[in-house]
Design a protein around this motif. Structure first.
Motif, PDB file in Angstrom:
ATOM      1  N   VAL A 152       0.849  -1.187   0.000  1.00 42.46           N
ATOM      2  CA  VAL A 152       0.000   0.000   0.000  1.00 42.46           C
ATOM      3  C   VAL A 152       0.885   1.238   0.000  1.00 42.46           C
ATOM      4  CG1 VAL A 152      -0.183  -0.070   2.530  1.00 42.46           C
ATOM      5  CG2 VAL A 152      -1.869   1.223   1.185  1.00 42.46           C
ATOM      6  N   TRP A 153       0.509   2.232  -0.798  1.00 47.71           N
ATOM      7  CA  TRP A 153       1.233   3.503  -0.892  1.00 47.71           C
ATOM      8  C   TRP A 153       0.257   4.647  -0.652  1.00 47.71           C
ATOM      9  CZ3 TRP A 153       1.381  -0.316  -4.636  1.00 47.71           C
ATOM     10  CH2 TRP A 153       2.590  -1.016  -4.766  1.00 47.71           C
ATOM     11  N   PHE A 154       0.713   5.679   0.060  1.00 44.53           N
ATOM     12  CA  PHE A 154      -0.106   6.872   0.304  1.00 44.53           C
ATOM     13  C   PHE A 154       0.371   7.968  -0.635  1.00 44.53           C
ATOM     14  CE2 PHE A 154      -1.171  10.651   3.115  1.00 44.53           C
ATOM     15  CZ  PHE A 154      -2.533  10.580   2.870  1.00 44.53           C
ATOM     16  N   GLU A 158      -2.400  15.084  -0.777  1.00 46.00           N
ATOM     17  CA  GLU A 158      -1.922  15.057   0.604  1.00 46.00           C
ATOM     18  C   GLU A 158      -0.632  14.252   0.723  1.00 46.00           C
ATOM     19  OE1 GLU A 158      -2.636  16.042   4.796  1.00 46.00           O
ATOM     20  OE2 GLU A 158      -3.305  16.810   2.864  1.00 46.00           O
ATOM     21  N   GLY A 159      -0.532  13.160  -0.006  1.00 42.14           N
ATOM     22  CA  GLY A 159       0.666  12.338   0.059  1.00 42.14           C
ATOM     23  C   GLY A 159       1.903  13.083  -0.396  1.00 42.14           C
ATOM     24  N   PHE A 160       1.788  13.811  -1.518  1.00 42.98           N
ATOM     25  CA  PHE A 160       2.930  14.578  -2.009  1.00 42.98           C
ATOM     26  C   PHE A 160       3.284  15.700  -1.044  1.00 42.98           C
ATOM     27  CE2 PHE A 160       2.368  12.527  -6.130  1.00 42.98           C
ATOM     28  CZ  PHE A 160       3.679  12.434  -6.566  1.00 42.98           C
ATOM     29  N   LEU A 161       2.263  16.338  -0.482  1.00 35.55           N
ATOM     30  CA  LEU A 161       2.524  17.438   0.452  1.00 35.55           C
ATOM     31  C   LEU A 161       3.275  16.934   1.677  1.00 35.55           C
ATOM     32  CD1 LEU A 161       1.956  20.461   0.804  1.00 35.55           C
ATOM     33  CD2 LEU A 161      -0.112  19.848   2.041  1.00 35.55           C
ATOM     34  N   GLU A 399       7.244   7.600  -0.996  1.00 30.27           N
ATOM     35  CA  GLU A 399       6.058   6.756  -1.156  1.00 30.27           C
ATOM     36  C   GLU A 399       5.058   7.359  -2.131  1.00 30.27           C
ATOM     37  OE1 GLU A 399       2.485   5.093   1.719  1.00 30.27           O
ATOM     38  OE2 GLU A 399       4.467   5.435   2.570  1.00 30.27           O
ATOM     39  N   ALA A 400       4.877   8.674  -2.086  1.00 27.63           N
ATOM     40  CA  ALA A 400       3.894   9.310  -2.964  1.00 27.63           C
ATOM     41  C   ALA A 400       4.240   9.106  -4.433  1.00 27.63           C
ATOM     42  CB  ALA A 400       3.796  10.801  -2.646  1.00 27.63           C
ATOM     43  N   VAL A 401       5.523   9.158  -4.770  1.00 29.69           N
ATOM     44  CA  VAL A 401       5.944   8.959  -6.162  1.00 29.69           C
ATOM     45  C   VAL A 401       5.748   7.506  -6.574  1.00 29.69           C
ATOM     46  CG1 VAL A 401       7.940   8.952  -7.704  1.00 29.69           C
ATOM     47  CG2 VAL A 401       7.553  10.880  -6.165  1.00 29.69           C
TER      48      VAL A 401
END
Length: 715
Positions: A152-154, A158-161, A399-401
């Motif tokens: 699972v990735w966030f 919001e994840g990038f921020l 993780e966001a990428v």
């Protein structure tokens, strides 16, 4: 000036200066306190930007205070089965306690069955620390109880921020620690003393601490937000510039200790000699940074404000606190190489002087070869690519990428960041049909609406904030001019990125000419000349293009970067021109002192001999300090650090050492045009001034007839 230097260095008052400096430091800390930046880097666009207009219109909808994070579920290989999807759906129920309205929509599964998306509606949160805690909680709930093999990735907005903010979490301490270590090592190597380095490092360290507080106070009063990226660069600036000023002052002080028995008198003379160069240098950097205040982007303005305040603080500590501290401790600070009164002049034996004399024999050839070398370095500009997508801005993929890349494999690349098109309610059908005909548009979905306006979510077939997505956004805006009543607006992450790129270009077009004008003006006032400032400015700009050319080659062949971020060129130009011209200022102001006794040519040789060692040390130190920006896993700061590091080395080892002296030797007395030097080269030759004379200790000089002392060069 004499009264001020006496007060700073005198036995009775130097302690007052130190105590007053300490009291001011403690008082400012108590009054303002120390706060680390706890806000994410702001968007910074002006209200006139189309994406900001869209964001303002979106506030009319019920979810105006909402953002979202996206959870991406998938196996390394193979499809998700029913048990996997049931477990993922169970996670959405538990995530309801965190979501904005207590509800999380069910997962969306890709057509190939390999990936599931869960969109988590969230309340907008300004605090970086709270965002990070919430993201950790979401990750923990999402991963709890999943079948073996599911990752699972966030990601999402919001994840990038959160991941971008994490880059700067503790950045001040990391940068400060590494910077202080680099400065300490280089100071020890430079002075070859186990104790001397402690004093300038302590003074500059306190200056950095106070600069952070002062910058925050000024920023708060001006309504400007300082984020982690700005405060990190501020520390690098203060340490780099402050240590340079300390090196110049201490080198001059060491020379004067050989000529004066009283160390306080030696420091007073050194301060009067080095002070104008330090003031001119600091003023140049501070004014250049202040030009960013005229920019559109608030991020540029915050860096300009904080940097200018920091340089002023560094300059003040170098000119006031450092001299007082040095004279209090005495000569023994230089142990084991203590400068003894009456010892021989080391300047006349300097290898830099020999280099200057060699350059003076064939200055035209040297200048031509020097500029050819700069041109060869600048040839790397032909491979320069400007612009990075959202996924390309990290050296180590967060993780966001990784989540975004997984989405791009299973869904449309832009499905997590659709463009938001705002149109009148009556134009929805016509606009929808028209937008579907735009190349690169995968889907147009209806969004929230009210009685007057409606939002259409447009999914693009391109990675977020890539050149392809920007081109599609531009096509959408063009198409909307002919759809409905022509009032449609395009917003969203990609539109915001496009507006940022355009605003950055406008800031660059405005700020770069302002920097050149200000630097030229400072040089004209300092040197009371027109030709010399123009020549110095041409040389430092040439070194900038050379540094960018070398940087472009390094980014492509060594680092493997896909391009240069949009703000790298502006920041690199600012730091290189403002800081790079410092070394020419140190050299030429010293030459200006020598001209009345030695003439222009011999004065330049003497100046090069006197400043060559300290300027080289300062340049290497400043280059190393900017290279420290590479400890952060953000490509933008690494690129700025590399370009400035390379540029400072070029300016220190080639431009200031060879090209500037060569231009002075070619121009001779015209170098100071329209002012005429007090002693022309021809008169200097007739008087037999050969640049090899040594300065004499004060007692010997006092016993020398005035007519004889006139021919003795000054340092």
């Amino acid at each position: 000036m004499i009264a001020i230097t006496r007060f700073i260095t005198a036995a009775r008052t130097s302690w007052i200066v130190l105590v007053a400096g300490l009291a001011a430091t403690v008082g400012l800390f108590i009054a303002a306190g120390y706060q680390s930046a706890d806000s994410a880097p702001p968007v910074g666009l002006p209200d006139s930007a189309e994406s900001i207009q869209v964001a303002d219109l979106q506030e009319q909808f019920s979810d105006d205070d909402a953002t979202s994070g996206i959870l991406v579920f998938g196996r390394e290989t193979g499809e998700l089965d029913e048990a996997d999807l049931a477990a993922i759906t169970e996670r959405t129920v538990e995530l309801g306690d965190i979501s904005l309205d207590g509800f999380v929509p069910p997962p969306t599964v890709s057509e190939d069955g390999t990936t599931a998306l869960v969109v988590v509606p969230l309340e907008i949160e300004e605090s970086v620390s709270v965002q990070a805690e919430r993201a950790d909680e979401i990750r923990a709930i999402a991963a709890d109880g999943l079948p073996d093999g599911i990752e699972v990735w966030f990601t999402g907005a919001e994840g990038f921020l959160v991941d971008i903010s994490a880059v700067f979490a503790g950045a001040n301490f990391v940068l400060l620690g590494v910077t202080a270590l680099v400065v300490a090592v280089l100071l020890i190597v430079t002075y070859r003393s186990p104790v001397l380095w402690i004093v300038p490092l302590a003074v500059v360290g306190v200056a950095d601490f106070i600069a952070g507080i002062a910058a925050r106070l000024v920023a708060d009063a001006s309504g400007i937000t300082l984020d982690g990226s700005v405060t990190g660069i501020l520390s690098v600036l203060v340490f780099g510039a402050g240590t340079n000023y300390a090196l110049l002052l201490i080198a001059r002080y060491r020379d004067e200790l050989r000529l004066n028995q009283d160390r306080r008198e030696a420091m007073a003379i050194a301060l009067r000699g080095a002070g104008p160069a330090i003031i001119a240098s600091g003023s140049t950097v501070a004014l250049a940074l202040a030009t960013l205040l005229f920019g559109e982007l608030s991020g540029n303005r915050s860096l300009g404000l904080a940097g200018a305040v920091g340089i002023v603080v560094a300059m003040a500590y170098a000119l006031i606190v450092l001299p007082a501290a040095l004279v209090v401790f005495g000569r023994w600070l230089f142990w084991p190489l203590v400068p003894r009164y009456g010892t021989r002049d080391t300047i006349s034996r300097s290898p830099w002087g020999k280099l200057g004399r060699a350059v003076s024999k064939r200055p035209i050839v040297v200048a031509i070869v020097g500029f050819l070398v700069l041109g060869a370095m600048a040839s790397g500009l032909s491979t320069l690519t400007v612009g990075l997508s959202q996924n390309d801005r990290f050296i180590v993929k967060p993780e966001a990428v990784l989540g975004q890349e997984r989405i791009a494999e299973a869904f449309s690349a832009g499905s997590t960041a659709p463009a938001a098109v705002i149109v009148p309610v009556g134009d929805v059908d016509e606009v929808t049909e028209g937008l579907l005909e735009v190349a690169g548009v995968d889907e147009v979905r209806p969004g929230p609406a009210n009685d007057d306006i409606a939002q259409l979510d447009v999914v693009l077939d391109a990675d977020p904030e890539s050149a392809e997505s920007f081109a599609i956004i531009a096509d959408l805006r063009t198409a909307l001019d002919d759809l409905g009543d022509g009032s449609g607006l395009v917003g969203g992450i990609d539109a915001e990125g496009l507006d940022l790129r355009d605003a950055q270009q406008r800031d660059q077009n405005l700020v770069i000419p302002l920097i050149l004008v200000l630097v030229l003006a400072v040089l004209i006032v300092l040197l009371r000349s027109l030709l010399a400032p123009l020549l110095l400015l041409v040389a430092v700009v040439a070194s900038f293009f050379s540094a960018v050319g070398i940087g472009s080659i390094l980014f492509e062949t060594v680092f493997g970067f896909p391009g240069v971020d949009t703000n790298v060129l502006l920041f690199s130009f600012l730091f290189l021109v403002a800081l790079g011209v410092d070394y020419s200022i140190f050299l030429v102001t010293r030459a200006k002192e020598e001209v009345p006794v030695l003439g222009t040519s011999e004065g330049m040789i003497r100046a090069l001999a006197a400043t060559g060692g300290v300027i080289t040390s300062a340049g290497i130190l400043l280059a190393a300090v900017f290279a420290v920006l590479g400890v952060l896993p953000l490509i933008t700061l690494t690129q700025v650090g590399v370009i400035v590091c390379v540029g400072v080395l070029i300016d220190t080892l080639l431009v200031r050492t060879v090209i500037v002296p060569a231009m002075a030797f070619i121009a001779k007395d015209r170098f100071w045009w329209p002012r005429r030097p007090e002693l022309s080269d021809a008169d200097a030759a007739a008087r037999g001034a050969n640049g090899q004379a040594e300065r004499m200790p004060d007692e010997v000089a006092a016993a020398t007839p005035a007519t004889d002392r006139e021919a003795v060069p000054t340092a």
